[in-house]
Design a protein around this motif. Structure first.
Motif, PDB file in Angstrom:
ATOM      1  N   LEU A  83       4.158   5.566 -16.019  1.00  0.00           N
ATOM      2  CA  LEU A  83       3.686   6.532 -15.028  1.00  0.00           C
ATOM      3  C   LEU A  83       2.275   6.178 -14.587  1.00  0.00           C
ATOM      4  CD1 LEU A  83       4.208   9.069 -13.422  1.00  0.00           C
ATOM      5  CD2 LEU A  83       3.519  10.421 -15.400  1.00  0.00           C
ATOM      6  N   SER A  84       1.448   5.730 -15.527  1.00  0.00           N
ATOM      7  CA  SER A  84       0.091   5.303 -15.196  1.00  0.00           C
ATOM      8  C   SER A  84       0.123   4.094 -14.272  1.00  0.00           C
ATOM      9  CB  SER A  84      -0.680   4.959 -16.475  1.00  0.00           C
ATOM     10  OG  SER A  84      -1.962   4.452 -16.172  1.00  0.00           O
ATOM     11  N   PHE A  85       1.012   3.131 -14.566  1.00  0.00           N
ATOM     12  CA  PHE A  85       1.127   1.953 -13.709  1.00  0.00           C
ATOM     13  C   PHE A  85       1.468   2.367 -12.279  1.00  0.00           C
ATOM     14  CE2 PHE A  85       2.912  -0.531 -17.596  1.00  0.00           C
ATOM     15  CZ  PHE A  85       1.659  -0.555 -18.173  1.00  0.00           C
ATOM     16  N   LYS A  86       2.429   3.299 -12.149  1.00  0.00           N
ATOM     17  CA  LYS A  86       2.878   3.716 -10.819  1.00  0.00           C
ATOM     18  C   LYS A  86       1.778   4.456 -10.064  1.00  0.00           C
ATOM     19  CE  LYS A  86       7.813   3.919 -11.890  1.00  0.00           C
ATOM     20  NZ  LYS A  86       9.022   4.764 -12.018  1.00  0.00           N
ATOM     21  N   GLN A  87       0.961   5.208 -10.803  1.00  0.00           N
ATOM     22  CA  GLN A  87      -0.100   5.964 -10.154  1.00  0.00           C
ATOM     23  C   GLN A  87      -1.222   5.063  -9.650  1.00  0.00           C
ATOM     24  OE1 GLN A  87      -0.196   9.355  -9.479  1.00  0.00           O
ATOM     25  NE2 GLN A  87       1.941   9.199 -10.056  1.00  0.00           N
ATOM     26  N   THR A  88      -1.394   3.899 -10.285  1.00  0.00           N
ATOM     27  CA  THR A  88      -2.493   3.008  -9.908  1.00  0.00           C
ATOM     28  C   THR A  88      -1.995   1.709  -9.296  1.00  0.00           C
ATOM     29  OG1 THR A  88      -2.531   2.128 -12.173  1.00  0.00           O
ATOM     30  CG2 THR A  88      -4.036   3.935 -11.685  1.00  0.00           C
ATOM     31  N   GLN A  89      -0.762   1.724  -8.808  1.00  0.00           N
ATOM     32  CA  GLN A  89      -0.174   0.526  -8.232  1.00  0.00           C
ATOM     33  C   GLN A  89      -0.462   0.435  -6.738  1.00  0.00           C
ATOM     34  OE1 GLN A  89       3.733  -0.884  -9.813  1.00  0.00           O
ATOM     35  NE2 GLN A  89       4.399  -0.477  -7.741  1.00  0.00           N
ATOM     36  N   GLU A  90      -0.576  -0.784  -6.246  1.00  0.00           N
ATOM     37  CA  GLU A  90      -0.820  -0.989  -4.827  1.00  0.00           C
ATOM     38  C   GLU A  90       0.383  -0.532  -4.004  1.00  0.00           C
ATOM     39  OE1 GLU A  90      -3.676  -1.760  -3.951  1.00  0.00           O
ATOM     40  OE2 GLU A  90      -4.557  -2.628  -5.747  1.00  0.00           O
ATOM     41  N   SER A  91       0.147  -0.246  -2.711  1.00  0.00           N
ATOM     42  CA  SER A  91       1.237   0.203  -1.847  1.00  0.00           C
ATOM     43  C   SER A  91       2.288  -0.884  -1.683  1.00  0.00           C
ATOM     44  CB  SER A  91       0.692   0.617  -0.478  1.00  0.00           C
ATOM     45  OG  SER A  91      -0.061  -0.442   0.088  1.00  0.00           O
ATOM     46  N   SER A  92       1.858  -2.132  -1.721  1.00  0.00           N
ATOM     47  CA  SER A  92       2.783  -3.265  -1.676  1.00  0.00           C
ATOM     48  C   SER A  92       2.557  -4.123  -2.910  1.00  0.00           C
ATOM     49  CB  SER A  92       2.553  -4.113  -0.418  1.00  0.00           C
ATOM     50  OG  SER A  92       3.279  -5.337  -0.502  1.00  0.00           O
ATOM     51  N   VAL A  93       3.636  -4.515  -3.569  1.00  0.00           N
ATOM     52  CA  VAL A  93       3.504  -5.316  -4.783  1.00  0.00           C
ATOM     53  C   VAL A  93       2.860  -6.666  -4.472  1.00  0.00           C
ATOM     54  CG1 VAL A  93       4.767  -6.317  -6.735  1.00  0.00           C
ATOM     55  CG2 VAL A  93       5.508  -4.161  -5.775  1.00  0.00           C
ATOM     56  N   ARG A  94       2.974  -7.121  -3.235  1.00  0.00           N
ATOM     57  CA  ARG A  94       2.346  -8.390  -2.858  1.00  0.00           C
ATOM     58  C   ARG A  94       0.828  -8.333  -3.024  1.00  0.00           C
ATOM     59  NH1 ARG A  94       5.630 -12.180  -0.900  1.00  0.00           N
ATOM     60  NH2 ARG A  94       7.606 -11.581   0.096  1.00  0.00           N
ATOM     61  N   GLU A  95       0.276  -7.128  -3.030  1.00  0.00           N
ATOM     62  CA  GLU A  95      -1.167  -6.962  -3.153  1.00  0.00           C
ATOM     63  C   GLU A  95      -1.639  -6.953  -4.607  1.00  0.00           C
ATOM     64  OE1 GLU A  95      -2.344  -3.487  -0.970  1.00  0.00           O
ATOM     65  OE2 GLU A  95      -1.144  -4.025   0.769  1.00  0.00           O
ATOM     66  N   THR A  96      -0.728  -7.185  -5.548  1.00  0.00           N
ATOM     67  CA  THR A  96      -1.085  -7.116  -6.970  1.00  0.00           C
ATOM     68  C   THR A  96      -1.398  -8.496  -7.552  1.00  0.00           C
ATOM     69  OG1 THR A  96       1.244  -7.293  -7.626  1.00  0.00           O
ATOM     70  CG2 THR A  96       0.347  -5.064  -7.314  1.00  0.00           C
ATOM     71  N   GLU A  97      -1.683  -9.457  -6.710  1.00  0.00           N
ATOM     72  CA  GLU A  97      -1.957 -10.815  -7.192  1.00  0.00           C
ATOM     73  C   GLU A  97      -3.104 -10.827  -8.210  1.00  0.00           C
ATOM     74  OE1 GLU A  97      -2.797 -15.311  -5.402  1.00  0.00           O
ATOM     75  OE2 GLU A  97      -2.691 -13.577  -4.067  1.00  0.00           O
ATOM     76  N   HIS A  98      -4.159 -10.025  -7.949  1.00  0.00           N
ATOM     77  CA  HIS A  98      -5.290  -9.969  -8.870  1.00  0.00           C
ATOM     78  C   HIS A  98      -4.857  -9.412 -10.223  1.00  0.00           C
ATOM     79  CE1 HIS A  98      -9.355  -9.679 -10.327  1.00  0.00           C
ATOM     80  NE2 HIS A  98      -9.280  -8.369 -10.468  1.00  0.00           N
ATOM     81  N   ALA A  99      -4.018  -8.399 -10.213  1.00  0.00           N
ATOM     82  CA  ALA A  99      -3.534  -7.817 -11.474  1.00  0.00           C
ATOM     83  C   ALA A  99      -2.723  -8.840 -12.267  1.00  0.00           C
ATOM     84  CB  ALA A  99      -2.698  -6.576 -11.194  1.00  0.00           C
ATOM     85  N   VAL A 100      -1.915  -9.625 -11.571  1.00  0.00           N
ATOM     86  CA  VAL A 100      -1.122 -10.668 -12.237  1.00  0.00           C
ATOM     87  C   VAL A 100      -2.053 -11.682 -12.894  1.00  0.00           C
ATOM     88  CG1 VAL A 100       0.510 -12.554 -11.884  1.00  0.00           C
ATOM     89  CG2 VAL A 100       0.891 -10.356 -10.755  1.00  0.00           C
ATOM     90  N   GLU A 101      -3.113 -12.059 -12.189  1.00  0.00           N
ATOM     91  CA  GLU A 101      -4.074 -13.019 -12.738  1.00  0.00           C
ATOM     92  C   GLU A 101      -4.812 -12.423 -13.940  1.00  0.00           C
ATOM     93  OE1 GLU A 101      -6.606 -16.362 -13.296  1.00  0.00           O
ATOM     94  OE2 GLU A 101      -4.582 -16.039 -12.527  1.00  0.00           O
TER      95      GLU A 101
END
Length: 243
Positions: A180-198
């Motif tokens: 639930l925490s992940f979903k609340q702080t997730q970007e609108s598009s998963v493509r924008e999560t490149e920094h989180a992946v790194e």
């Protein structure tokens, strides 16, 4: 085909839970009696009673003999119960609850990362790497489900790598809250999560190299960077002692 007793009871449970979480039924409100609820839901008293006991076990209601059930204040709810978290997600959690989720993660996960760096086996590292690969693929393909699956699997694998049964039990209880925490702080598009992946890759490398202090910093940065984008611009002063 007849509806099973369990299904009727579950329907009543969910309907009453949603009313409580939405605030239609407020702290201290008394519910109608079992007979009234049975008429309202066209159900048996047994189904109503089962539903009330489930909600009581989850902290949403208080049941006292010969008195009507009473709605509990929110601080008594079982926030680590998967049903409660699921109902809250449907309604939409408030900013203060989202903040408390982040605070809980800040208290728990960075130190778990230190222990993982000390105890992770080759199998543990492989599990984290597989989860990271899933996250990365989800990010590249813009597949939310894939990204979320990898994200949760990564944090679950990290907790397992601590090889501490108490932490694992806490982690199992927290896993739904973490999602639930992940979903609340997730970007609108998963493509924008490149920094989180790194960031997760850097954490994995710190654990692989047995760098406990670095692992703690990486985990803290993962949590704070997401919170800073979606909950606050900087960490509130009252939480600075957590880092």
């Amino acid at each position: 085909m007849t509806t099973s007793l369990a299904t009727i009871s579950e329907t009543i449970t969910r309907d009453l839970a949603m009313k409580i979480i939405r605030g239609t039924l407020s702290d201290g409100d008394m519910l109608p009696g079992e007979n009234e609820l049975a008429v309202q839901y066209s159900a048996s008293r047994t189904s109503v009673r089962n539903a009330l006991h489930v909600l009581s076990a989850k902290g949403l209601l208080s049941i006292q003999a010969k008195r009507r059930s009473t709605v509990n204040p929110r601080e008594l709810w079982s926030f680590l119960d998967t049903d409660v978290l699921g109902w809250m997600e449907e309604v939409g959690i408030s900013p203060d609850v989202a903040e408390q989720l982040v605070v809980t993660r800040l208290m728990f996960e960075p130190n778990a990362a230190v222990l993982a760096a000390a105890n992770a086996t080759a199998r543990d590292l492989a599990a984290m790497e597989d989860a990271w690969t899933l996250m990365s693929r989800g990010q590249q393909q813009d597949q939310v489900t894939l990204f979320e699956e990898g994200d949760l699997a990564f944090h679950t694998a990290l907790l397992k790598s601590c090889h501490n049964p108490f932490l694992m039990s806490i982690g199992n209880a927290l896993s739904a809250a973490m999602m639930l925490s992940f979903k609340q702080t997730q970007e609108s598009s998963v493509r924008e999560t490149e920094h989180a992946v790194e960031q997760h890759r850097l954490l994995l490398e710190a654990i692989r190299l047995r760098q406990g202090v670095k692992a703690r910093e990486c985990m803290r940065d993962i949590i704070l960077s997401a919170a800073n984008r979606h909950l606050w611009t900087t960490l509130p002063e009252k939480y600075t002692h957590l880092i």
